[in-house]
Every structure is written in structure tokens, then in C-alpha cells.
Design a protein around this motif. Structure first.
Motif, PDB file in Angstrom:
ATOM      1  N   GLU A 125       2.618   5.640  -3.159  1.00 34.18           N
ATOM      2  CA  GLU A 125       3.365   4.400  -2.947  1.00 34.18           C
ATOM      3  C   GLU A 125       3.586   4.102  -1.467  1.00 34.18           C
ATOM      4  O   GLU A 125       3.962   2.982  -1.108  1.00 34.18           O
ATOM      5  N   ASN A 126       3.360   5.066  -0.624  1.00 38.67           N
ATOM      6  CA  ASN A 126       3.611   4.886   0.803  1.00 38.67           C
ATOM      7  C   ASN A 126       2.654   3.855   1.390  1.00 38.67           C
ATOM      8  O   ASN A 126       1.459   3.850   1.083  1.00 38.67           O
ATOM      9  N   ARG A 165      -6.468  12.551  -7.272  1.00 34.64           N
ATOM     10  CA  ARG A 165      -5.116  12.771  -7.815  1.00 34.64           C
ATOM     11  C   ARG A 165      -4.284  11.496  -7.860  1.00 34.64           C
ATOM     12  O   ARG A 165      -3.105  11.546  -8.195  1.00 34.64           O
ATOM     13  N   ASN A 166      -4.892  10.378  -7.505  1.00 34.31           N
ATOM     14  CA  ASN A 166      -4.163   9.106  -7.504  1.00 34.31           C
ATOM     15  C   ASN A 166      -4.042   8.579  -8.933  1.00 34.31           C
ATOM     16  O   ASN A 166      -4.989   8.034  -9.503  1.00 34.31           O
TER      17      ASN A 166
END
Length: 309
Positions: free
Chosen positions: A163-164, A189-190
Motif C-alpha cells: 500500500e505504500n 508476494r503482492n
């Protein structure tokens, strides 16, 4: 330039002409002098290492002196027949002692407000490592070594969360530095990407490209290829990039387009994502000219430096 400023000013250098010697003074003081001077006032230039502890500097200089003294001894004894093997060994020893110095005194110096000391040591390590690649080792092409140099001397930042807002900047930065495993890991891994069916195929295609680059730059393999094999394999990867680019034309996933532009080796994209000439140099080797001969490295380095002026 910083090192020269510590020892003598330009006026001192002009007075000293061709000869300059140094000796320990009091504490962290170093006396620079011209043994050939007939003018007492021009003979000695007391200089102090700014913020340096004498013990730290002495430890470093003693280690370096011992290293080079051993080389002189071997030369005097006629035991330096295999220079191509001996010099790289000594160079790595020279560099490792500097690394030990950085590790040993780093935390202590920072605690005493002496971060500038570690910066100069780190700078010396970077320069020596680079000189080792360019002048000590005997490489026809240096792309793999330059990737290693960049990754050793410029630490990998911590991966941000999905989310960054810096997430995709981090992905681009890792690509520029040739850290393909890190990019593959963070994209695989997203969970957001994996949950979007409309993006799944596009992401998979980009991941496959990244895996191709990773395997191409595997340090255990790249040095064993002939230059012609290297060129042929890289051309195949470039063709694969163009194919994925064509297939993603209709995609609205602009971040993937940004990755493709880097993998294409677009100079403006590489410059935009590079924070300094070193990153740009390695990026252009990675995505434009992995087969660049050593003789042409200086010219490319100058062009990368000029891009930041």
C-alpha cells in the motif's frame, strides 16, 4: 579530492612540487613535508584528520603498510612470477582490511557523532573496489563485476508495503541495481496483483522476463560465455521484451509499462530512475550493453556522469 584536502592545500602541493612525504605528529596530526625544500617555512605542513581518532587511522595504515610490504618482500625474493594471481589476492586483502575497519569502528564513531569518518572510509572502499575491477583484475567485459560493485557499495533499501506510495519506486530501484531476485520476490508476494484476474497474465509475463534477466546475469554463468554467445542470448531476451511490450499495449497497468521501459534499456527511463551516475552506468550495462568491452567503459562512465551535470 576530500583526501587531498586533508593532507595539503593546492598551495602546499604547488610548493611541494613532485616530492611529498608524511610522518606522524602529535595525536591525529600528520606532518606533510617536502624533503627537497631549502626554505624552512615551506618545509612542513601540519595537517590533522578532521574528527579522526589516531588509533583508528593507525590501525588502518599499519594494515595497509604490512600488506604492501609483503608484496615488496616477495618481489625482492624473486617470488612474484605469477603476478596475475598475486596482485588480485593482495588487492582483496587490502580491501578486506578496510572493510574490517568500517565494521569495527562504524557504530562507535557514529555514536560519537563521527559519521563523516565512516563516509570517508566507505568512499575509500568503493574507490579501491572499483580500481580492483578496472586495473588489477584482467576482465574483457566488466558488467558482472560492476553489478557486484554497485550492490556491495549501495545498500538495498527495505521493501515497503504494497500500500505504500513508494512501492513501485522501490521496484524500479531494485531493477536499476540489478536485484532481480528482490523484484521477483516482492511482485510474487503482492496479494493485490495476484487477486486481480485482469492483471494476472500481464504480471506473469513480466515475471517471466525478470527471471530471464536474472538467469542471464547469474555470476556462475555469465563469465563462462563467449562474447558472441552473450550477444546472441541478450538479443533473444530483448526480443522477448518487445513481444511482451506488444502484448501489454492495451493494458491500463501503467506500472508494468514502466518496468518494460527499463527492461528495454530506454535511456530516459534509466536516467529518471537513477539517483547517481553509478546507478545509471550499471543500468546501461544491464539493459543496453552487457557485452561492453572494458576499453569502452570509461566513455560510457563519462556520459553517465555528464547526465547528472
Amino acid at each position: 579530492e576530500k583526501a587531498w584536502e586533508v593532507f595539503e592545500s593546492k598551495e602546499d602541493l604547488k610548493s611541494a612540487k613532485k616530492e611529498l612525504r608524511a610522518a606522524w605528529g602529535l595525536g591525529s596530526e600528520i606532518l606533510c613535508f617536502n624533503p627537497g625544500s631549502n626554505t624552512p617555512d615551506d618545509c612542513v605542513y601540519p595537517k590533522k584528520w578532521p574528527s579522526y581518532d589516531a588509533d583508528e587511522l593507525r590501525t588502518l595504515l599499519v594494515g595497509w603498510h604490512r600488506n604492501f610490504q609483503n608484496v615488496q618482500k616477495l618481489k625482492a625474493e624473486g617470488k612474484m612470477s605469477d603476478m596475475s594471481r598475486l596482485l588480485p589476492e593482495r588487492s582483496k586483502q587490502y580491501r578486506s582490511e578496510l572493510f574490517v575497519m568500517i565494521s569495527r569502528y562504524g557504530q562507535k564513531s557514529r555514536g560519537r557523532g563521527k559519521g563523516d569518518l565512516m563516509e570517508i572510509y566507505a568512499m575509500a572502499y568503493q574507490i579501491w573496489h572499483l580500481c580492483e575491477i578496472c586495473f588489477v583484475e584482467d576482465y574483457v567485459i566488466v558488467t558482472s563485476q560492476m553489478i557486484n560493485w554497485l550492490q556491495q557499495n549501495f545498500p538495498q533499501p527495505r521493501a515497503p508495503s504494497t500500500e505504500n506510495e513508494e512501492y513501485w519506486n522501490y521496484v524500479s530501484k531494485m531493477l536499476i541495481q540489478g536485484r532481480f531476485d528482490a523484484v521477483l520476490n516482492i511482485l510474487e508476494r503482492n496479494q493485490y496483483l495476484n487477486s486481480r484476474k485482469e492483471y494476472r497474465q500481464s504480471v506473469k509475463q513480466v515475471l517471466n522476463l525478470l527471471a530471464m534477466f536474472r538467469d542471464f546475469y547469474n555470476p556462475r554463468k555469465i563469465g563462462r560465455r563467449s562474447i558472441e554467445d552473450l550477444k546472441e542470448e541478450f538479443r533473444a531476451i530483448q526480443q522477448a521484451v518487445q513481444q511482451v511490450k506488444y502484448e501489454l499495449e492495451e493494458s491500463e497497468f501503467r506500472e508494468l509499462h514502466g518496468i518494460i521501459r527499463i527492461l528495454e534499456g530506454r535511456e530516459n527511463s534509466l536516467r529518471e530512475r537513477s539517483d547517481n551516475p553509478y546507478e545509471l552506468l550499471v543500468a546501461r550495462l544491464l539493459f543496453e550493453r552487457p557485452d561492453l568491452p572494458f576499453e569502452e567503459l570509461a566513455d560510457l562512465a563519462r556520459r553517465c556522469s555528464n547526465a547528472f551535470e
